[in-house]
Design a protein around this motif. Structure first.
Motif, PDB file in Angstrom:
ATOM      1  N   ARG A  67      58.976  57.109   4.712  1.00 17.41           N
ATOM      2  CA  ARG A  67      58.616  56.717   3.102  1.00 17.41           C
ATOM      3  C   ARG A  67      57.854  57.799   2.436  1.00 17.41           C
ATOM      4  O   ARG A  67      58.054  58.209   1.355  1.00 17.41           O
ATOM      5  CB  ARG A  67      57.839  55.309   3.302  1.00 17.41           C
ATOM      6  CG  ARG A  67      57.355  55.032   1.844  1.00 17.41           C
ATOM      7  CD  ARG A  67      56.353  53.743   1.770  1.00 17.41           C
ATOM      8  NE  ARG A  67      57.417  52.677   2.188  1.00 17.41           N
ATOM      9  CZ  ARG A  67      57.007  51.603   2.989  1.00 17.41           C
ATOM     10  NH1 ARG A  67      55.544  51.607   3.307  1.00 17.41           N
ATOM     11  NH2 ARG A  67      57.674  50.598   3.519  1.00 17.41           N
ATOM     12  N   TYR A  68      56.754  58.164   3.103  1.00 12.40           N
ATOM     13  CA  TYR A  68      55.702  59.079   2.402  1.00 12.40           C
ATOM     14  C   TYR A  68      55.638  60.321   3.138  1.00 12.40           C
ATOM     15  O   TYR A  68      55.977  60.565   4.403  1.00 12.40           O
ATOM     16  CB  TYR A  68      54.456  58.393   2.262  1.00 12.40           C
ATOM     17  CG  TYR A  68      54.020  57.521   3.527  1.00 12.40           C
ATOM     18  CD1 TYR A  68      53.375  58.153   4.734  1.00 12.40           C
ATOM     19  CD2 TYR A  68      54.188  56.122   3.721  1.00 12.40           C
ATOM     20  CE1 TYR A  68      52.956  57.680   5.818  1.00 12.40           C
ATOM     21  CE2 TYR A  68      53.879  55.537   4.743  1.00 12.40           C
ATOM     22  CZ  TYR A  68      53.119  56.242   5.634  1.00 12.40           C
ATOM     23  OH  TYR A  68      52.788  55.382   6.947  1.00 12.40           O
ATOM     24  N   GLY A  69      55.065  61.384   2.672  1.00 15.04           N
ATOM     25  CA  GLY A  69      54.853  62.767   3.158  1.00 15.04           C
ATOM     26  C   GLY A  69      53.542  62.871   3.977  1.00 15.04           C
ATOM     27  O   GLY A  69      52.848  61.836   4.496  1.00 15.04           O
ATOM     28  N   CYS A 110      50.949  57.645  13.250  1.00 16.96           N
ATOM     29  CA  CYS A 110      51.898  57.717  12.148  1.00 16.96           C
ATOM     30  C   CYS A 110      52.166  59.306  11.952  1.00 16.96           C
ATOM     31  O   CYS A 110      51.264  60.042  11.498  1.00 16.96           O
ATOM     32  CB  CYS A 110      51.801  57.099  10.961  1.00 16.96           C
ATOM     33  SG  CYS A 110      52.842  57.352   9.349  1.00 16.96           S
ATOM     34  N   VAL A 111      53.457  59.741  11.787  1.00 15.58           N
ATOM     35  CA  VAL A 111      54.085  61.102  11.530  1.00 15.58           C
ATOM     36  C   VAL A 111      55.052  60.868  10.548  1.00 15.58           C
ATOM     37  O   VAL A 111      55.870  60.161  10.633  1.00 15.58           O
ATOM     38  CB  VAL A 111      54.387  62.197  12.533  1.00 15.58           C
ATOM     39  CG1 VAL A 111      53.220  62.200  13.628  1.00 15.58           C
ATOM     40  CG2 VAL A 111      55.544  61.458  13.281  1.00 15.58           C
ATOM     41  N   SER A 112      55.041  61.751   9.294  1.00 16.22           N
ATOM     42  CA  SER A 112      56.215  61.915   8.256  1.00 16.22           C
ATOM     43  C   SER A 112      57.324  62.559   8.631  1.00 16.22           C
ATOM     44  O   SER A 112      57.311  63.621   9.310  1.00 16.22           O
ATOM     45  CB  SER A 112      55.449  62.520   6.996  1.00 16.22           C
ATOM     46  OG  SER A 112      56.516  62.522   6.174  1.00 16.22           O
ATOM     47  N   VAL A 121      47.573  52.583   0.627  1.00 17.11           N
ATOM     48  CA  VAL A 121      48.125  53.841   0.503  1.00 17.11           C
ATOM     49  C   VAL A 121      49.435  54.187   0.865  1.00 17.11           C
ATOM     50  O   VAL A 121      49.965  55.187   0.548  1.00 17.11           O
ATOM     51  CB  VAL A 121      46.844  54.832   1.155  1.00 17.11           C
ATOM     52  CG1 VAL A 121      45.524  54.443   0.489  1.00 17.11           C
ATOM     53  CG2 VAL A 121      46.717  54.520   2.735  1.00 17.11           C
ATOM     54  N   THR A 122      49.982  53.311   2.054  1.00 14.70           N
ATOM     55  CA  THR A 122      51.259  53.783   2.374  1.00 14.70           C
ATOM     56  C   THR A 122      52.374  53.101   1.924  1.00 14.70           C
ATOM     57  O   THR A 122      53.587  52.831   2.148  1.00 14.70           O
ATOM     58  CB  THR A 122      50.917  53.127   4.015  1.00 14.70           C
ATOM     59  OG1 THR A 122      50.755  51.932   4.170  1.00 14.70           O
ATOM     60  CG2 THR A 122      50.209  54.073   4.877  1.00 14.70           C
ATOM     61  N   ARG A 123      51.984  52.323   0.779  1.00 15.02           N
ATOM     62  CA  ARG A 123      53.125  51.902  -0.439  1.00 15.02           C
ATOM     63  C   ARG A 123      53.712  52.958  -1.032  1.00 15.02           C
ATOM     64  O   ARG A 123      54.896  52.814  -1.620  1.00 15.02           O
ATOM     65  CB  ARG A 123      52.683  50.875  -1.327  1.00 15.02           C
ATOM     66  CG  ARG A 123      51.874  49.487  -0.940  1.00 15.02           C
ATOM     67  CD  ARG A 123      52.912  48.851   0.305  1.00 15.02           C
ATOM     68  NE  ARG A 123      52.524  49.208   1.550  1.00 15.02           N
ATOM     69  CZ  ARG A 123      53.119  49.190   2.647  1.00 15.02           C
ATOM     70  NH1 ARG A 123      54.355  48.516   2.542  1.00 15.02           N
ATOM     71  NH2 ARG A 123      52.633  49.446   3.968  1.00 15.02           N
ATOM     72  N   ALA A 124      52.944  54.123  -1.410  1.00 10.33           N
ATOM     73  CA  ALA A 124      53.441  55.187  -2.209  1.00 10.33           C
ATOM     74  C   ALA A 124      54.601  56.363  -1.674  1.00 10.33           C
ATOM     75  O   ALA A 124      54.747  56.577  -0.375  1.00 10.33           O
ATOM     76  CB  ALA A 124      52.250  56.276  -2.306  1.00 10.33           C
TER      77      ALA A 124
END
Length: 710
Positions: free
Chosen positions: A287-289, A311-313, A603-606
């Motif tokens: 989802r996010y960077g 968590c890793v992107s 913050v993890t919705r973006a």
């Protein structure tokens, strides 16, 4: 896209139960569906598989995606149900078999409130004046229904110690409610009872246990961090000794504590209920960077009630991070500027979400959106100006100005009169209140006959309730004597103090949180008046103008404004989090670990852009510049979560990763990083290189630890 090594490990799990810790955006739905397809191809009977989801929208989305995949493979899909829907199926089967009584479903809110009103009136006859319920107020009835559900969801009634700890008046209400629900010819069940009733019978009746258990070979459960004690007990009996249970969740996203959810179900309770559990991780987010991933890791590591996942992107993701410090009075203007900049870049407003810790925190932002003619959709609460507490204040302004003729509709006039009679409550029957309002509506100045009627009634009402009648009369008289040139903020503060609303809310609300939310709304309304030093006349004119703009959220392109609690499982191109002050977020009436999980979820919705709006804080810039990330220093103004999360450290480390650095070192990001920060970034790089997961029995490596990154 093929499954990752971590996802494949879950798909091919063979023996015993499994618990999957899945970070936000890690593809857990994809993994569960791949698991189902694998089982079907291996010959598992779909009738012996059950998928349990947390809510209806999640179930419908899962069913749609599962249907598409099973059609591709020409395979029959298994059953997908919510907990409540499956409980309904179980109840109906048990009743048909004659093992439990038949009962009708009562699901409509108005009917449940009607029954609760009768229950509370019966309870009031036994209670002292100071503990009586205001049965004329629908919010009180709704809150009482929530308390009944909470007692059932936590199985409080089954634990003598916990049951004795409940306030006496709620124990009494629960007993009356259950007698009303289960006795006589008009038995009924709510959605919660579809699990509560079977569990009660399962605990006591061997025939019921034999009828219900051991029908399935595998039960898959999504969002396991959101389950409560009742759902776990229900699941345990459904699984029996035959079914393999595969549960997916994330204790870092456990934010429904008010529904009796607890992170312990992910950290250790699952393995207690289902022994010989294997734990897996889905640690890669799609989802996010890197900036948001590192920011989220920095923050959530401060929680102790969690496992040691990181968590890793996934490669290629990029989420920009903006931290915009502003004077407290300018936060709303910064929201407007941020939205305008998004539009000017060619993007749509409906790609943006403004996430609130509490709806009262968004009152000024909502007002700013109306002033700026930016359409918005408020989901989860009535618009600020239509909340009961604000309607009571608006009615006070109208009385002070003698301006009932300016109220645009009879419906709004009726709502204002009802608000005046219930904030604070007069503890009168609903029928009496409706009669008073009808009488008052016949007058061009409804407050005058209302005052006369209450003055007459005051002589017949004694004790605590009588004092409320007296307060009401003095309040109306004060409003009638106010000057139009009086500062509106001073007027509102006087009204709030004279009505003693802080005490009233604390006494009448279900919990401190609900009381603080209502008081926060009133303070926000007062702040609107104080901001520009408006008089009563000017402030009422402003409110009328803003109220005329309500409803613009129906436009096709509008900003979403909602609570963080309502966004779990969702994602948005642009997320804006205002009011990031230490006085608002974390909330002073919330558990710090619960609050930190809320921040993590927000913050993890973006997806593309995350905008954080803290107030100006002289300590924050130096702290961030030095790349600290830990417990904040001294007396802070900005949210402590920003000090913990260290956005600049996250930005610089993400930049080094994107530029292809193999190892994060102090020289690369220009900071002297030591201790857990260095270990965190080292683990992050290692995971990026490996992108595969080992699995371990619960309790071996993934036990609850004090420093999960240690």
């Amino acid at each position: 896209m093929s499954e990752t090594q971590e996802q494949l490990a879950v798909v091919h799990h063979k023996t015993g139960h499994a618990l999957v810790g899945a970070v936000a955006g890690s593809g857990k739905t994809r993994t569960l569906i791949a698991r189902i397809i694998h089982n079907l191809k291996m010959g598992v009977d779909p009738k012996r598989m059950l998928v349990l989801m947390f809510n209806r929208s999640a179930m419908e989305d899962f069913e749609r995606r599962l249907r598409d995949k099973t059609r591709e493979s020409i395979l029959p899909p298994p059953r997908v149900r919510t907990f409540h829907a499956f409980g309904k199926d179980v109840c109906e089967a048990l009743a048909k078999a004659g093992l439990i009584p038949m009962a009708r479903l009562v699901s409509r809110e108005y009917e449940l409130r009607k029954i609760m009103r009768e229950v509370l009136e019966q309870a009031n006859a036994r209670l002292p004046d100071t503990d009586r319920f205001d049965t004329s107020n629908n919010e009180v009835l709704t809150d009482a229904l929530a308390v009944i559900d909470d007692l059932k969801n936590g199985l409080i009634i089954s634990d003598d110690k916990l049951w004795r700890q409940q306030p006496a008046r709620w124990r009494d209400v629960f007993s009356i409610w259950e007698e009303r629900r289960t006795d006589g010819s008009d038995r009924f069940r709510s959605f919660t009872d579809f699990m509560y009733d079977p569990v009660q019978y399962l605990l006591e009746d061997e025939k019921v246990r034999q009828f219900v258990t051991n029908h399935y070979e595998e039960v898959l459960v999504d969002e396991f961090q959101d389950v409560n004690e009742l759902q776990v007990a229900f699941l345990r009996h459904i699984a029996g000794t035959r079914a393999r249970v595969i549960a997916v969740g994330d204790e870092d996203q456990c934010i429904y504590g008010f529904r009796a959810a607890r992170p312990e179900y992910m950290t250790y309770r699952f393995s207690e209920v289902f022994p010989d559990t294997i734990r897996y991780s889905l640690s890669v987010t799609f989802r996010y960077g890197h900036e948001v991933a590192i920011l989220a890791n920095n923050s959530i590591r401060h929680n102790k009630h969690r496992t040691g996942k990181l968590c890793v992107s996934a490669a290629g993701n990029r989420t920009r991070l903006n931290v915009l410090m502003t004077p407290p009075s300018q936060v709303q203007n910064e929201v407007i500027r941020t939205l305008r900049a998004w539009q000017e870049s060619g993007r749509r407003l409906d790609e943006c979400a403004i996430l609130l810790r509490e709806f009262s925190h968004g009152s000024l932002t909502e007002t700013a959106l109306m002033k700026a003619d930016i359409p918005y959709r408020l989901v989860g609460a009535a618009p600020f100006l239509e909340r009961r507490e604000i309607l009571a204040m608006r009615a006070s302004l109208v009385i002070a100005m003698g301006a009932w003729d300016s109220v645009p509709t009879d419906e709004l006039k009726r709502e204002m009169l009802e608000a005046v009679l219930t904030v604070p409550p007069l503890y009168m029957k609903r029928s009496d209140m409706d009669r008073l309002i009808r009488m008052a509506m016949a007058s061009p100045n409804p407050h005058e006959p209302l005052l006369q009627a209450v003055q007459i009634m005051r002589g017949t009402v004694k004790g605590y309730a009588g004092r409320h009648f007296e307060v009401f009369c003095k309040h109306i008289e004060f409003c009638m004597s106010a000057s139009p040139s009086m500062p509106a903020a001073a007027f509102l503060r006087t009204v709030i103090d004279r009505l003693d609303l802080a005490t009233v809310f604390m006494r009448n609300e279900v919990n401190h949180h609900a009381a603080a939310e209502k008081l926060g709304l009133l303070h926000a309304f007062t702040s609107m008046a104080a901001k520009d030093g408006l008089s009563l006349a000017d402030f009422l004119a402003l409110i009328d103008m803003l109220a005329s703009k309500l409803g613009r959220g129906n436009e096709e392109d509008s900003v979403l404004m909602t609570s963080i609690h309502r966004t779990k499982g969702l994602e948005f191109p642009h997320v804006i989090i205002p009011e990031l002050s230490d006085a608002c977020f974390p909330s002073d009436h919330g558990n710090l670990e619960d609050e930190r999980r809320l921040f993590y979820v927000a913050v993890t919705r973006a997806i593309e852009l995350l905008t954080l709006l803290p107030p100006q804080d002289p300590l924050l810039p130096a702290w961030l510049k030095e790349r600290h990330a830990g417990s904040p220093p001294g007396d802070i103004r900005a949210s402590r979560f920003l000090f913990e999360a260290s956005p600049i450290l996250a930005r610089d480390a993400a930049l080094a990763i994107v530029q292809g650095e193999d190892v994060i070192t102090p020289a690369i990001i220009g900071a002297d990083i030591e201790g857990w920060q260095a270990r965190t970034l080292s683990r992050y790089i290692d995971k990026l290189s490996l992108l595969e997961s080992l699995h371990h029995p619960v309790g071996e490596e993934q036990e609850v630890i004090t420093d999960p990154l240690g």
